[in-house]
Design an enzyme around this catalytic site. Structure first.
Site, PDB file in Angstrom:
ATOM      1  N   CYS B 109      62.644  -8.999  20.440  1.00  0.00           N
ATOM      2  CA  CYS B 109      63.424  -8.296  19.418  1.00  0.00           C
ATOM      3  C   CYS B 109      64.779  -8.969  19.224  1.00  0.00           C
ATOM      4  CB  CYS B 109      63.601  -6.834  19.817  1.00  0.00           C
ATOM      5  SG  CYS B 109      64.586  -5.892  18.651  1.00  0.00           S
ATOM      6  N   CYS B 206      61.421   0.796  23.348  1.00  0.00           N
ATOM      7  CA  CYS B 206      61.740   1.823  22.364  1.00  0.00           C
ATOM      8  C   CYS B 206      60.540   2.350  21.609  1.00  0.00           C
ATOM      9  CB  CYS B 206      62.811   1.325  21.404  1.00  0.00           C
ATOM     10  SG  CYS B 206      62.293  -0.056  20.368  1.00  0.00           S
TER      11      CYS B 206
END
Lengths: 384, 367
Positions: B109, B206
């Site tokens: 990410c 997440c």
């Protein structure tokens, strides 16, 4: 910073005449229209007067006007009302026909009913310019079709759909026809005497009225069940004390916008043409999305090759220019447009379009300001 | 080329206390700050997951970021990165597990979204800098080259996720809280009245609810779901049945569901045989390992055979080792004394003192 608002299809500022009309209902005119006494009687009077004035403008009877909290509720009330009415008579799921480019108020209502096993839906596609062919509705109809839903004007492209033709073929077969007219009322003359429509939804805040006030027109004799159970308000079809300031504002706004309609349409068409020509001339790789023939006067949807609309929206906002693209999610992030995808654009292209929607406050200077800023912004985004 | 302004900073806002304070400090330093939250995935709350949010980038986190920016009088935008996140992070996550490796989605990410897509968006807005709330520091050395250093708060240091940053990215990056401790950050947030001051840490991945990686792959990435096969010992003797190799990671002890009498760990995943090898803790010890897809902060700072400290996962202390540059593509790291749980797919990050030299993906350990 200079601020230019070109997002009138999202919402409009409240007309000062409308605000003035509403103010007494936030003060001394506090009565509940359902009460028997003098305070109630005054409110009831004003409520019915508002209903009559809206009915007169739209060319229907006042008993066919139902007040709601807005376009979304009106569409829910129409669709669920018709479907649940039909389900009372049949045990099996019923069939509904709708266009793929409907607003989410219609799309998600139908998706909910479909996933609950209550309906089957046939989705009608659009062509590359985002136009609907009534013939496609004709061939989609089945024996158990109970409802057709097709919007009047598309919120993203501004395309005007042939609702009268669709409505006629629905009525010939005894199928209820609903149109989401949220982007039509206030932008086009809507005369229900001459339109083959059974149910029509709209919202006051799209034509300089307050938010939280909407209308469902329901032709007399079209049966729908009630969704909001409670008191006997709105012909027992929508319980709950009426939103008096909103309703008064809605009626006044419709009156004002209708009185101004011809002049304003011509003015906006001219400004829109100026913007459209300016964009096409000054920004390479700009493409108009939607039908240039049958489009409401205020809307311009443009795609820019190699540019993501989300970045463009942010960059324009930094210059004080408010425009929009597809629907936003709960966090406020932009989602790819289902309307442009339905027109055959790739996901990438569908993410590269922005909608300019003009309105009463839009001036020549605003258009010039946009044309001054936009070419540079697009260039900058492409080079970064 | 655009002219970028060194006065303009895009602050990446996760909705947590660290990025909130980063934005606050930048504002105090006189930058023109633009807050951006990256919407990376659909909220699991919509799927009936009622777990309290300890992860970042959900709708309520984005709302928090928006409120913080409002308080700081800073423009704020939520931008949609769902598609890129799915391609570069979520899909990679499933693909790696299916290949018998253990992915690190936070590394991906940072590499593909924050310091690539978001950095590009910052440039599009005319911002010279992208700032994040990472616990990391950058400095410029005498040669004018950037160095990436551990944060002052050693417990919070996040350089493990940032080893992929090269000179060009560091030039355009700011870490406004890298010189602070977590307590100091919370303190600043409290004094400024930021609503995120006492928000819990985000620690899990997440997009994976309840930390259930295997369940996430089964439900959301069925194409990467493995088929049941055998647990075997080092000699190949069958010990039991596994649910598919996507559900295992080297070094794992819990959730194996085999009773061998001894404590056993996953020591290897044999994708071609669809077998998961279980061994004793001792056999997890490795003398070293090789890495691929290596990235360097400044290649000039690296020499074959140099002494380094290496982290083979986040939240471990770095181990002393030698760095051997075998080929331009491949690096061998030799521990000074054998270490356990070298997990293929995880990143190995190379340090020299506080300085991050670079890192790569662990290919295989050797005994």
């Amino acid at each position: 910073m200079r601020r230019v608002y070109l997002d009138y299809n999202a919402t409009t500022p409240v007309d000062p005449r409308v605000r003035d009309a509403m103010i007494p209902y936030l003060g001394e005119e506090y009565g509940n229209p359902s009460s028997l006494h003098w305070a109630g009687a005054r409110a009831r009077n004003d409520l019915e007067q508002a209903r009559e004035s809206i009915a007169a403008i739209l060319g229907c009877e006042s008993g066919e006007i139902y007040f709601t909290s807005g376009g979304t509720e009106s569409s829910n009330m129409a669709i669920k009302g018709v479907v649940c009415q039909a389900l009372k008579q049949r045990q099996a799921p019923v069939h509904v026909v709708a266009s793929v480019v409907e607003h989410q108020a219609v799309l998600k209502t139908l998706a909910f009913l479909e996933s609950s096993g209550l309906i089957r839906v046939t989705w009608i596609p659009v062509n590359a310019e985002g136009e609907l062919d009534p013939g496609e509705f004709q061939s989609a109809v089945k024996d158990d079709t109970v409802l057709i839903s097709a919007m009047f004007v598309n919120n993203e492209t501004g395309n005007i759909f042939p609702v009268d033709a669709i409505g006629k073929l629905a009525s010939e077969r005894g199928i209820a026809f609903h149109t989401d007219a949220v982007q039509a009322v206030g932008k086009l003359p809507v005369n229900l005497k001459r339109l083959s429509v059974d149910l029509l939804s709209f919202s006051a805040h799209k034509f300089y009225g307050p938010k939280g006030a909407g209308v469902l027109y329901k032709r007399k004799g079209v049966p729908i069940v009630s969704l909001i159970h409670g008191g006997s308000q709105e012909g027992e079809r929508r319980g709950g004390t009426q939103n008096m300031p909103g309703i008064i504002g809605c009626a006044r706004a419709l009156g004002c916008v209708t009185a101004d309609l011809d002049g304003e349409t011509a003015r906006l068409e001219k400004l829109r043409a100026e913007l459209e020509e300016g964009v096409l001339q000054q920004v390479p790789g700009a493409r108009i999305r939607g039908s240039r023939q049958r489009r409401v006067c205020n809307t311009l949807n443009v795609g820019f090759d190699g540019v993501e609309s989300e970045s463009l929206l942010v960059a324009l906002d930094r210059e004080g220019i408010a425009v929009s693209s597809g629907p936003a999610c709960a966090s406020g992030a932009v989602e790819p447009s289902h309307v442009l995808m339905a027109m055959g654009l790739s996901p990438k292209q569908a993410k590269g379009s922005v909608r300019f929607s003009l309105g009463r406050g839009t001036s020549q200077h605003d258009i010039e300001y946009v044309l001054e800023k936009l070419p540079d912004i697009v260039k900058k985004l492409r080079s970064a | 080329m655009n002219s970028l302004s060194k006065k303009i900073v895009v602050a990446a806002m996760s909705g947590g206390v660290d990025s909130s304070v980063a934005a606050l400090l930048l504002k105090q330093q006189g930058y023109e700050v633009i807050g951006i939250s990256m919407k990376t995935h659909e909220s699991m709350e919509n799927e009936g997951c009622s777990a309290p949010s300890k992860t970042c980038c959900t709708v309520s986190d984005i709302m928090d970021a928006r409120r913080v920016c409002q308080l700081l009088d800073v423009p704020f935008y939520a931008m949609n990165y769902v598609e890129a996140f799915h391609d570069k992070v979520v899909d990679y996550f499933g693909r790696e597990y299916a290949a018998g490796r253990t992915p690190n989605p936070c590394v991906a990410c940072n590499h593909h979204l924050k310091f690539d897509a978001l950095l590009k968006h910052a440039r599009q807005l005319g911002a010279y800098y992208l700032a994040t709330g990472h616990y990391a520091q950058k400095i410029r050395d005498e040669q004018g080259m950037y160095r990436l250093l551990k944060s002052r708060d050693d417990h919070k240091d996040q350089t493990y996720f940032l080893y992929g940053l090269g000179q060009e990215q560091l030039e355009h990056t700011l870490f406004p809280i890298g010189h602070l401790t977590k307590d100091e950050v919370r303190d600043i947030a409290r004094r400024a009245g930021l609503k995120t001051a006492d928000k819990p840490e985000s620690q899990e991945i997440c997009f994976v609810p309840n930390n259930d990686y295997a369940g996430f792959i089964e439900n959301h990435l069925p194409q990467y779901r493995g088929t049941p096969g055998d647990f075997v010992d080092e000699e190949g003797k069958v010990l039991g049945a596994h649910r598919g190799i996507h559900a295992y990671t080297v070094g794992q002890r819990r959730g194996l569901g085999v009773a061998t009498g001894d404590r056993v760990y996953v020591s290897a995943i044999l994708t071609e045989k669809n077998q998961v090898v279980l061994s004793s803790k001792e056999s997890l010890l490795m003398k070293g390992f090789t890495t691929v897809e290596n990235k360097w902060v400044n290649r000039e700072r690296v020499a074959d055979g140099m002494e380094i400290e290496v982290k083979v996962r986040h939240r471990v202390t770095a181990s002393p080792a030698f760095l051997l540059l075998e080929t331009p593509q491949k690096v061998r790291v030799q521990f000074k004394s054998p270490e356990g749980a070298v997990t293929p797919g995880q990143s190995a990050v190379f340090y020299c003192g506080d300085e991050v030299l670079g890192g790569g993906f662990i290919e295989a350990g050797y005994r």
